[in-house]
Design a protein around this motif. Structure first.
Motif, short mmCIF file in Angstrom:
data_model
loop_
_atom_site.label_atom_id
_atom_site.label_comp_id
_atom_site.label_asym_id
_atom_site.label_seq_id
_atom_site.Cartn_x
_atom_site.Cartn_y
_atom_site.Cartn_z
N GLY A 599 18.31 3.80 -26.24
CA GLY A 599 17.61 3.68 -27.01
C GLY A 599 18.39 3.98 -28.40
O GLY A 599 18.24 3.21 -29.97
N GLY A 600 19.51 3.78 -28.62
CA GLY A 600 20.51 4.00 -29.69
C GLY A 600 19.87 4.43 -31.05
O GLY A 600 20.32 4.12 -32.47
N VAL A 601 19.19 5.81 -30.18
CA VAL A 601 18.73 6.50 -31.75
C VAL A 601 19.42 8.20 -31.55
O VAL A 601 20.55 8.49 -30.57
CB VAL A 601 17.22 7.52 -31.31
CG1 VAL A 601 15.79 5.79 -32.01
CG2 VAL A 601 16.82 7.48 -29.43
N THR A 602 19.27 8.41 -32.96
CA THR A 602 20.71 10.14 -32.97
C THR A 602 19.66 10.67 -32.93
O THR A 602 19.20 11.15 -34.05
CB THR A 602 21.29 9.55 -34.67
OG1 THR A 602 20.09 9.42 -35.48
CG2 THR A 602 22.15 7.92 -34.50
N VAL A 603 19.35 11.83 -31.82
CA VAL A 603 18.53 12.57 -31.31
C VAL A 603 19.65 13.20 -30.22
O VAL A 603 19.90 13.19 -29.33
CB VAL A 603 17.10 12.23 -30.63
CG1 VAL A 603 16.75 13.42 -30.29
CG2 VAL A 603 16.82 11.00 -31.69
N VAL A 604 19.25 14.71 -30.33
CA VAL A 604 20.60 15.62 -29.84
C VAL A 604 19.94 16.66 -29.86
O VAL A 604 19.23 17.25 -30.74
CB VAL A 604 21.58 16.04 -30.70
CG1 VAL A 604 22.29 17.04 -29.78
CG2 VAL A 604 23.20 14.57 -30.98
N ARG A 605 19.54 17.90 -28.71
CA ARG A 605 18.43 18.86 -28.80
C ARG A 605 19.35 20.07 -28.03
O ARG A 605 20.32 19.59 -27.35
CB ARG A 605 17.44 18.39 -27.29
CG ARG A 605 17.16 19.74 -27.40
CD ARG A 605 15.49 19.16 -27.07
NE ARG A 605 14.69 20.82 -26.89
CZ ARG A 605 13.80 20.65 -26.11
NH1 ARG A 605 12.76 18.99 -26.24
NH2 ARG A 605 12.73 21.75 -26.65
#
Length: 716
Positions: A599-605
């Motif tokens: 996806g290339g999205v800046t999401v981190v959990r």
């Protein structure tokens, strides 16, 4: 290699060894003695199973092939194809189930002799269960030549059946075949099949004969509790044979008569004189070549000759024609069948004569095609009642798109709640039970009964409406369109749960906005770009400062943290398969940092205590830092950097893929990391508050729009 030896793909090798497919690819590259392909294609080669087993055992990667895996690989690699092999297995299991002593005698000889003796035994068993060959009987008796390549498979299947049972063995192999070829079959999910069987009243002792005129893989007839006779017809000979054997292994001859035929139901009806108590049907949708030109004067078109584009209405009338007076039919229908103008005259006649009793809108994802909300039509053949019913029951269980997405799509449908909502509405309508219904006078002076089919459940601290229903006088539906879509006559379940909950949503929104205001970051202190020594995740993993794991499949019964859960910041919504790849799932722990692969999205959990213990799903990477060296929030914060993500991403033809090993971090002392980590943790809390405020604001706005437009909220 023996002629006709079973072949296995890389995925099959991975399943045998309990590893991922990437491990098999590594073995092929690193080990010169790895077996060479014997078939398949360049991109998907196949290997000889005996050679693979020998290599795995020599390398210490395989102690013993699980019996079920060996049988499945033999079936999947059968020279006549997996379907033919499944038919042979079903026939053999039928013999073994009927007479275990006879089966032991049959298997106590050589393979060649066993094939000949077994053919005679199969003919006797199939005739005993399905009647003489011919007349469209679904299962023909395989001869010696057909059975000979299957003998090793049949021995293994019988051995597996001795451990797990004949029915369980066949269901396992059939399920594997369906899962391996999802595009070849149109399946009816078990939850939907059970709902349709319940609507048809198949649990009633008076319902003894059930017909499915388009059996497919037999899911609808499998869901029937236990009538005296099951009848089925299927145009595909392979599916008809599989269904017949599936039902035969689930029922006893003394308790249930089976009659499954092969043939085109509409053109060559196998049961022209049948008067069934119930009909269940998941017909093919949107068929133009259903027999329109040949069947113009067929007596089944009692309610009108269907147009070429209305194949579903042909199936509806076929079902009614095969019912006894007062019998019930339940059909799965595309939503267009309720509103297409070409079918309005037939729909009108079905209503006038009381044949159509209910139209039930299901949520999207209930059955293929999964992208649209299909309908259930409940019909009853007129004749048992003196007067036709003056009302039609409409049920809408479709849910708002945001609620469906929050639960993860079709795999997360709450079938028990859906079943209760539909059956409560149907039983209140059909049985005239006292459910506290209200009656009001319409402007025309006619009585309209509102059936409360609403079932509420708690989701994330809120109350969601599963479904709503009401009965509509037939006279109101007989207009120029005869549109029977429940959405036309019922408000869709409100996002907020109804006007009464708007005040609660507004109060929650106010509190959340206050929280977000308090969490708003202070004005940033600006400085020149910092030039700090950097390291990569890959280097930290090699140094032991963190572990890098990848999500995937596994077996068990716990929750799964999916890619959607990470993107939407929701609780784990997936489930482990009871029959997945035999490998241990990766379980997340507090302080783990999870990053999506695609996806290339800046999401981190960052995993908290509430999420800990869930399995890591597909397309997710897990970073487990050593708390003595790395701060989790420091790690997560720097992974969110846009430039960092761009440098670590590669672009395939259809997606962007993130390689976590290439992500960079500055080399900082632990105390300095923790200072950054506290700031990143505060930003994450602010982001969560904004996300919740946005969701609540959307619910409030849509609820007010709905209330103002339907009159339940006044402009004041």
């Amino acid at each position: 290699m023996p002629e006709n030896a079973t072949e296995v793909t890389a995925a099959g090798i991975a399943r045998l060894a309990g590893v991922g497919r990437a491990a098999v690819s590594n073995w092929r590259r690193r080990h010169a003695d790895f077996p060479q392909p014997v078939g398949g294609t360049e991109t998907s080669p196949s290997f000889a199973l005996p050679e693979v087993e020998r290599w795995l055992r020599d390398q210490g990667k395989l102690v013993e092939v699980p019996l079920r895996e060996r049988v499945w690989q033999q079936l999947a690699g059968h020279p006549a194809g997996a379907v033919a092999a499944l038919v042979h297995v079903g026939c053999a299991l039928l013999v073994a189930d009927r007479s275990p002593s006879a089966w032991r005698e049959i298997t106590g000889v050589s393979d060649e002799r066993m094939a000949g003796v077994l053919s005679l035994a199969l003919d006797d068993a199939l005739t005993h269960r399905f009647g003489p060959a011919g007349n469209g009987r679904a299962v023909h008796t395989p001869d010696r030549g057909e059975l000979l390549p299957s003998v090793p498979l049949l021995r293994g299947a019988a051995e597996l059946a001795a451990e797990t049972g004949t029915r369980e063995t066949y269901e396992f192999l059939l399920g594997r075949q369906l899962d391996a070829n999802p595009r070849q079959y149109t399946l009816t999910p078990p939850g939907l099949a059970e709902l349709m069987a319940a609507l048809a009243g198949t649990g009633d002792p008076d319902v003894r004969t059930v017909l499915d005129p388009a059996t497919g893989t037999g899911a609808l007839l499998v869901a029937v509790p236990g009538p005296a006779a099951l009848h089925g017809q299927e145009n595909d000979p392979d599916l008809a044979a599989l269904t017949a054997l599936r039902l035969a292994l689930r029922t006893a001859p003394a308790e249930c008569a089976l009659d499954v035929r092969t043939g085109d139901t509409l053109r060559t009806d196998a049961f022209p004189r049948l008067a069934a108590d119930a009909v269940l049907c998941h017909p093919p949708f949107n068929e133009r070549n259903w027999g329109h030109d040949e069947l113009a004067y067929d007596p089944r078109w009692e309610y009108g000759f269907p147009a070429r584009t209305e194949s579903e209405l042909a199936w509806v009338q076929h079902a009614l024609a095969r019912l006894r007076d007062g019998g019930t039919a339940v059909l799965l229908m595309p939503p267009a069948a309720a509103s297409r103008r070409s079918g309005r005259r037939i729909r009108a006649d079905l209503l006038r004569r009381g044949a159509l009793r209910a139209v039930i809108a299901l949520p999207a994802g209930a059955a293929p095609p999964y992208g649209i909300p299909l309908h259930l039509w409940v019909l009853r053949k007129p004749g048992a009642e003196p007067h036709p019913t003056p009302e039609l029951l409409l049920v809408d269980t479709a849910e708002p798109a945001d609620q469906t997405a929050d639960r993860g799509g079709r795999d997360r449908l709450d079938w028990p709640a859906l079943r209760r909502a539909v059956l409560d509405a149907w039983q209140a309508y059909d049985g005239q039970k006292d459910t506290g219904d209200t009656r009001k006078e319409t402007p025309e002076g006619q009585k309209e009964k509102a059936v409360d089919g609403r079932k509420e459940k708690a989701v994330g601290g809120q109350r969601d409406t599963v479904g709503a229903s009401r009965t509509v006088p037939v006279i109101e539906l007989l207009d120029d369109d005869v549109d029977l879509a429940p959405a036309r006559h019922l408000p869709s379940p409100a996002v907020t749960g109804g006007p009464a909950e708007l005040a609660g949503v507004r109060e929650r929104l106010t509190r959340t906005l206050g929280l977000a205001s308090g969490l708003t970051p202070p004005p940033p202190a600006l400085s020149a770009p910092a030039h700090r020594p950097l390291t990569t995740i890959g280097e930290l993993a090699r140094a032991g400062a963190l572990q890098l794991r990848h999500g995937g499949s596994g077996t068990g019964d716990g929750p799964v943290l999916t890619e959607h859960d990470v993107l939407a910041a929701t609780a784990p919504s997936g489930t482990l398969s009871a029959d997945g790849t035999p490998e241990e799932p990766v379980l997340v722990a507090p302080g783990d940092v999870v990053v999506p692969v695609l996806g290339g999205v800046t999401v981190v959990r960052v995993i908290d205590e509430a999420t800990a213990g869930a399995a890591l799903g597909r397309n997710l990477q897990l970073l487990r830092p050593d708390p003595a060296v790395l701060d989790a929030w420091f790690l997560a914060g720097f992974l969110r950097g846009t430039t960092n993500n761009r440098q670590a991403s590669s672009h395939a033809s259809t997606a962007t893929r993130l390689d976590a090993r290439r992500l960079q971090l500055p080399r900082l002392p632990l105390a300095e990391q923790q200072r950054y980590g506290e700031r990143f943790r505060a930003l994450a809390a602010f982001e969560d508050a904004l996300r919740l405020a946005g969701r609540l604001g959307g619910q409030l706005v849509q609820g007010l729009y709905d209330g103002l437009t339907d009159g339940t909220v006044t402009p004041e």
